[in-house]
Design an enzyme around this catalytic site. Structure first.
Site, PDB file in Angstrom:
ATOM      1  N   TRP A 155       0.797  -1.220   0.000  1.00  0.00           N
ATOM      2  CA  TRP A 155       0.000   0.000   0.000  1.00  0.00           C
ATOM      3  C   TRP A 155       0.834   1.276   0.000  1.00  0.00           C
ATOM      4  CZ3 TRP A 155       1.981   2.340   4.134  1.00  0.00           C
ATOM      5  CH2 TRP A 155       2.490   1.548   5.157  1.00  0.00           C
ATOM      6  N   HIS A 181      -3.354  -6.591  -4.884  1.00  0.00           N
ATOM      7  CA  HIS A 181      -2.887  -5.394  -4.191  1.00  0.00           C
ATOM      8  C   HIS A 181      -3.229  -5.491  -2.701  1.00  0.00           C
ATOM      9  CE1 HIS A 181      -0.995  -1.628  -4.235  1.00  0.00           C
ATOM     10  NE2 HIS A 181      -1.467  -1.149  -5.366  1.00  0.00           N
ATOM     11  N   ALA A 182      -2.639  -4.580  -1.924  1.00  0.00           N
ATOM     12  CA  ALA A 182      -2.933  -4.522  -0.496  1.00  0.00           C
ATOM     13  C   ALA A 182      -4.416  -4.229  -0.288  1.00  0.00           C
ATOM     14  CB  ALA A 182      -2.078  -3.448   0.171  1.00  0.00           C
ATOM     15  N   SER A 183      -4.973  -4.795   0.777  1.00  0.00           N
ATOM     16  CA  SER A 183      -6.423  -4.726   0.977  1.00  0.00           C
ATOM     17  C   SER A 183      -6.918  -3.328   1.339  1.00  0.00           C
ATOM     18  CB  SER A 183      -6.848  -5.717   2.065  1.00  0.00           C
ATOM     19  OG  SER A 183      -6.182  -5.430   3.283  1.00  0.00           O
ATOM     20  N   SER A 216       6.810  -7.205   3.179  1.00  0.00           N
ATOM     21  CA  SER A 216       7.633  -7.516   4.342  1.00  0.00           C
ATOM     22  C   SER A 216       8.493  -8.744   4.073  1.00  0.00           C
ATOM     23  CB  SER A 216       6.744  -7.774   5.560  1.00  0.00           C
ATOM     24  OG  SER A 216       6.023  -8.990   5.396  1.00  0.00           O
ATOM     25  N   GLU A 270      11.179  -7.964  -3.415  1.00  0.00           N
ATOM     26  CA  GLU A 270      11.653  -6.643  -2.961  1.00  0.00           C
ATOM     27  C   GLU A 270      11.030  -6.447  -1.592  1.00  0.00           C
ATOM     28  OE1 GLU A 270      11.889  -3.355  -1.607  1.00  0.00           O
ATOM     29  OE2 GLU A 270      10.475  -2.598  -3.111  1.00  0.00           O
ATOM     30  N   LEU A 271      11.857  -6.615  -0.547  1.00  0.00           N
ATOM     31  CA  LEU A 271      11.311  -6.739   0.806  1.00  0.00           C
ATOM     32  C   LEU A 271      11.729  -5.571   1.687  1.00  0.00           C
ATOM     33  CD1 LEU A 271      11.967 -10.576   1.079  1.00  0.00           C
ATOM     34  CD2 LEU A 271       9.964  -9.387   0.149  1.00  0.00           C
ATOM     35  N   CYS A 273      10.324   1.485   2.006  1.00  0.00           N
ATOM     36  CA  CYS A 273      11.347   0.461   2.249  1.00  0.00           C
ATOM     37  C   CYS A 273      12.742   1.057   2.108  1.00  0.00           C
ATOM     38  CB  CYS A 273      11.156  -0.706   1.290  1.00  0.00           C
ATOM     39  SG  CYS A 273      11.036  -0.239  -0.447  1.00  0.00           S
TER      40      CYS A 273
END
Length: 457
Positions: free
Chosen positions: A130, A155-157, A207, A228-229, A262
């Site tokens: 997100w 996608h993120a919720s 993450s 890609e964390l 990040c």
């Protein structure tokens, strides 16, 4: 299943979206695969034209999308506009360069002719976060489409509106139906999606724990993955640095996207000789940043994306202070039904504290004192993460050498904040992941690098 988006500035619901059932997900993936069977045969010129169209659509609608991001995840409006402009730039970059990146490469052998060909592989699953709800998607999507692949997005919720807006942009730009589709699903469905035989590869930004789960599943099926964390980027400030400029860059990197990046600076490693002067400059600049409504153009720091994430950040701060860190700015939990967190500075940060060992995903800075240059480099590398790092010094040649050969990270910058650029590969090492996005290397991640050998008659 319904997905509800909420405004993190006030906790109020924005809109309810009906999620896709497992059957609908399967149908959408099948549709995208069918679209790929045609898309993979399109010319580079056709792809170039459509990518250019997509950049134009993004530029036309950038204000609209900036408001959407501010509402769904709290991004300050000016930063939202800049994010959409960057999305347009990555479309333009691959429109201009994909044909040359994917051109056959002749190799001299004992064959009549031998060469390397770069061929699309099919449908790629993107699992995206997100924090940069448009940019994270487009830095995968532009090279994927340019290479002749197709994509589906989980996608993120908390940003379903952004996810559907991206699908609309692809459609408005004139791409064939279903070359890219959004899947409105819970994270619990991701493993089943990866198992779908029509999914050829997966890319995730998220993450470290999420990356491990995706990598394990993709690996068990021998499917390519790019991870890609997380990151805990170290910014080293040496004794000869321009402290005013260094402090300005460090603060700007720490608070970008309200600290939720990040590759935001997170650990500030200052050599002892300049710790007092730097800390004073850093404190003054952090204090000057305005926290407020993300729709206000004067706002520097908006709310955190979700209340529970803000609360987790606060717990990291409290645990660090309990372990001996000193909070010289911020550190207080605001009242009300919102997700705001103040700019915060921790000093006397040592190993064993969350501020030293963990990723702080919010506007919290950890200042760590090093004895000298060698100690600063040691501390910078004393991390499970390896996404980005920066060094500030008046000796540019020395800074370049340290960045190139001594800092353990995927991107190392000298006298500048760490940032992604469509022209440069982006990614990390260690717990920050593997694989690369962007540039020449990014477009080659999801192609079949095929050897073709033609013997003499």
């Amino acid at each position: 299943m319904n997905i509800v988006s909420r405004n993190p500035a006030n906790g109020k619901p924005l809109k309810t979206y009906r999620g896709h059932s497992p059957k609908q997900v399967g149908q959408k993936i099948a549709q995208t695969h069918k679209a790929w069977l045609n898309w993979k045969n399109t010319s580079h010129e056709e792809r170039r034209k459509l990518l250019t169209n997509m950049a134009s659509v993004l530029q036309t609608r950038k204000s609209e999308f900036a408001v959407l991001m501010a509402q769904e995840m709290g991004k300050p409006i000016n930063q939202g506009v800049a994010e959409i402009e960057k999305c347009a730039s990555v479309c333009e970059y691959y429109a201009a360069n994909a044909a040359s990146f994917l051109k056959d490469q002749l190799i001299e052998t004992d064959a009549s002719k031998s060469f390397v060909s770069f061929q699309p592989i099919g449908v790629v699953l993107a699992i995206m976060p997100w924090n940069f709800p448009f940019w994270q998607v487009f830095r995968f999507l532009a090279p994927a489409l340019a290479a002749g692949n197709c994509g589906v997005l989980k996608h993120a919720s908390n940003v379903p509106g952004c996810a559907l807006a991206i699908e609309d942009v692809v459609h408005q730009a004139g791409f064939p139906d279903n070359v890219f589709q959004t899947l409105l699903v819970a994270s619990t469905m991701v493993e089943k999606i990866i198992e779908n035989p029509l999914i050829q590869a997966v890319t995730i930004t998220g993450s470290t724990n999420a990356g491990k789960q995706v990598a394990q599943k993709a690996g068990s099926l021998i499917k390519k993955a790019v991870l890609e964390l997380g990151g805990s980027d170290a910014y080293i400030v040496l004794e000869d640095a321009d402290l005013e400029k260094a402090a300005e860059a460090c603060v700007n990197s720490r608070i970008i996207n309200s600290g939720q990046s990040c590759i935001a600076a997170k650990r500030f490693i200052i050599v002892k000789a300049v710790q007092k002067e730097f800390t004073k400059l850093f404190l003054n600049k952090m204090e000057s940043k305005k926290v407020g409504n993300p729709l206000d153009t004067a706002t520097d720091i908006g709310p955190q994306a979700r209340v529970e994430l803000r609360n987790e950040l606060h717990e990291q701060v409290k645990r660090s202070v309990k372990a001996g860190a000193k909070c010289i700015l911020g550190g207080n939990l605001p009242k009300g039904r919102n997700a705001f967190y103040p700019p915060t500075i921790l000093t006397k940060v040592k190993p064993g504290m969350p501020a030293y060992d963990e990723e702080l995903f919010g506007p919290v800075a950890a200042i760590i004192i090093a004895k000298d240059e060698a100690d600063a480099i040691r501390i910078a590398n004393d991390s499970a993460f390896g996404l980005g790092s920066a060094i500030f010094t008046a000796d540019r040649e020395k800074g370049e050498k340290i960045a190139a050969t001594q800092l353990q990270a995927g991107s190392c910058f000298v006298n500048s904040i760490v940032k992604s650029d469509p022209r440069l590969p982006f990614g990390g090492i260690k717990q920050s992941g593997y694989g690369r996005e962007l540039g020449l290397f990014g477009i080659h991640e999801f192609v079949n690098i095929k050897t073709v050998f033609v013997a003499e008659n």
